[in-house]
Design a protein around this motif. Structure first.
Motif, PDB file in Angstrom:
ATOM      1  N   LEU A   2      58.884  78.632  43.512  1.00  0.00           N
ATOM      2  CA  LEU A   2      57.544  78.275  41.903  1.00  0.00           C
ATOM      3  C   LEU A   2      58.376  77.756  41.356  1.00  0.00           C
ATOM      4  O   LEU A   2      59.314  78.330  41.492  1.00  0.00           O
ATOM      5  CB  LEU A   2      57.361  79.391  41.830  1.00  0.00           C
ATOM      6  CG  LEU A   2      56.179  79.679  40.211  1.00  0.00           C
ATOM      7  CD1 LEU A   2      55.617  78.684  40.469  1.00  0.00           C
ATOM      8  CD2 LEU A   2      56.615  80.725  39.731  1.00  0.00           C
ATOM      9  N   GLU A   3      58.080  75.874  41.000  1.00  0.00           N
ATOM     10  CA  GLU A   3      59.242  75.643  40.308  1.00  0.00           C
ATOM     11  C   GLU A   3      58.799  75.700  39.056  1.00  0.00           C
ATOM     12  O   GLU A   3      56.846  76.082  38.722  1.00  0.00           O
ATOM     13  CB  GLU A   3      58.721  73.830  40.269  1.00  0.00           C
ATOM     14  CG  GLU A   3      59.532  73.874  41.714  1.00  0.00           C
ATOM     15  CD  GLU A   3      60.285  73.579  42.388  1.00  0.00           C
ATOM     16  OE1 GLU A   3      61.383  73.356  41.125  1.00  0.00           O
ATOM     17  OE2 GLU A   3      60.704  73.557  43.625  1.00  0.00           O
ATOM     18  N   ILE A   4      58.669  75.692  37.834  1.00  0.00           N
ATOM     19  CA  ILE A   4      59.447  76.070  36.680  1.00  0.00           C
ATOM     20  C   ILE A   4      58.982  75.023  35.658  1.00  0.00           C
ATOM     21  O   ILE A   4      60.691  74.733  35.680  1.00  0.00           O
ATOM     22  CB  ILE A   4      59.730  77.557  35.896  1.00  0.00           C
ATOM     23  CG1 ILE A   4      59.292  78.352  37.262  1.00  0.00           C
ATOM     24  CG2 ILE A   4      59.390  78.047  35.158  1.00  0.00           C
ATOM     25  CD1 ILE A   4      60.300  79.844  37.322  1.00  0.00           C
ATOM     26  N   GLU A   5      58.736  74.583  34.340  1.00  0.00           N
ATOM     27  CA  GLU A   5      58.996  73.748  33.526  1.00  0.00           C
ATOM     28  C   GLU A   5      58.313  74.014  32.660  1.00  0.00           C
ATOM     29  O   GLU A   5      56.758  74.579  31.953  1.00  0.00           O
ATOM     30  CB  GLU A   5      57.671  71.887  33.981  1.00  0.00           C
ATOM     31  CG  GLU A   5      58.109  70.876  33.030  1.00  0.00           C
ATOM     32  CD  GLU A   5      57.624  70.218  33.613  1.00  0.00           C
ATOM     33  OE1 GLU A   5      58.103  68.857  33.203  1.00  0.00           O
ATOM     34  OE2 GLU A   5      56.524  69.847  34.513  1.00  0.00           O
ATOM     35  N   VAL A   6      59.214  73.932  31.231  1.00  0.00           N
ATOM     36  CA  VAL A   6      59.115  75.053  30.282  1.00  0.00           C
ATOM     37  C   VAL A   6      59.573  73.565  29.402  1.00  0.00           C
ATOM     38  O   VAL A   6      60.301  73.230  29.068  1.00  0.00           O
ATOM     39  CB  VAL A   6      60.175  75.899  30.023  1.00  0.00           C
ATOM     40  CG1 VAL A   6      59.863  76.409  28.451  1.00  0.00           C
ATOM     41  CG2 VAL A   6      60.201  77.163  31.068  1.00  0.00           C
ATOM     42  N   ASP A   7      58.219  73.148  28.349  1.00  0.00           N
ATOM     43  CA  ASP A   7      58.803  72.280  26.859  1.00  0.00           C
ATOM     44  C   ASP A   7      58.209  73.225  26.228  1.00  0.00           C
ATOM     45  O   ASP A   7      57.588  74.365  25.473  1.00  0.00           O
ATOM     46  CB  ASP A   7      57.814  71.605  27.391  1.00  0.00           C
ATOM     47  CG  ASP A   7      57.890  69.862  28.154  1.00  0.00           C
ATOM     48  OD1 ASP A   7      58.958  69.726  27.953  1.00  0.00           O
ATOM     49  OD2 ASP A   7      57.092  70.174  28.313  1.00  0.00           O
TER      50      ASP A   7
END
Length: 104
Positions: A2-7
């Motif tokens: 699971l890749e997690i991208e947070v803005d």
């Protein structure tokens, strides 16, 4: 995987992710104060993370805590994870500060 991208727009916050009610990932979030026209300040943060998820159908619960407790936000998203593949969980915060989740 699971890749997690947070803005996010937080100087300091804490990210926690549960997979099927089991706390699987925690990480502090830190943003950078960006100055615009000397008097306007805006905090901006963009981070990438990754965590192993076992194959199968899973419910992900995401919580972002700002420390005061009053502004904590959480949401859930469900997805099917295949062995040897990757999914991207995008966590974004709009201008009003509301969190949105998407799993691709």
């Amino acid at each position: 995987m699971l890749e997690i991208e947070v803005d996010h727009k937080f100087a300091e916050a804490h990210l926690a992710i549960w997979v099927d009610e089991e706390l699987t990932y925690t990480h502090p979030l830190a943003g950078i104060d960006k100055k615009h026209l000397i008097v306007f300040h805006r905090v901006q943060g963009h981070e990438f993370h990754a965590v192993q998820i076992p194959p199968g159908k899973h419910l992900l619960r995401v919580q972002v805590s700002l420390g005061s407790g009053a502004n904590d936000q959480s949401g859930t998203v469900q997805g099917e994870f295949a062995g040897g593949s990757e999914k991207m969980l995008r966590i974004q915060f709009g201008k009003d500060g509301e969190m949105s989740l998407s799993l691709e």
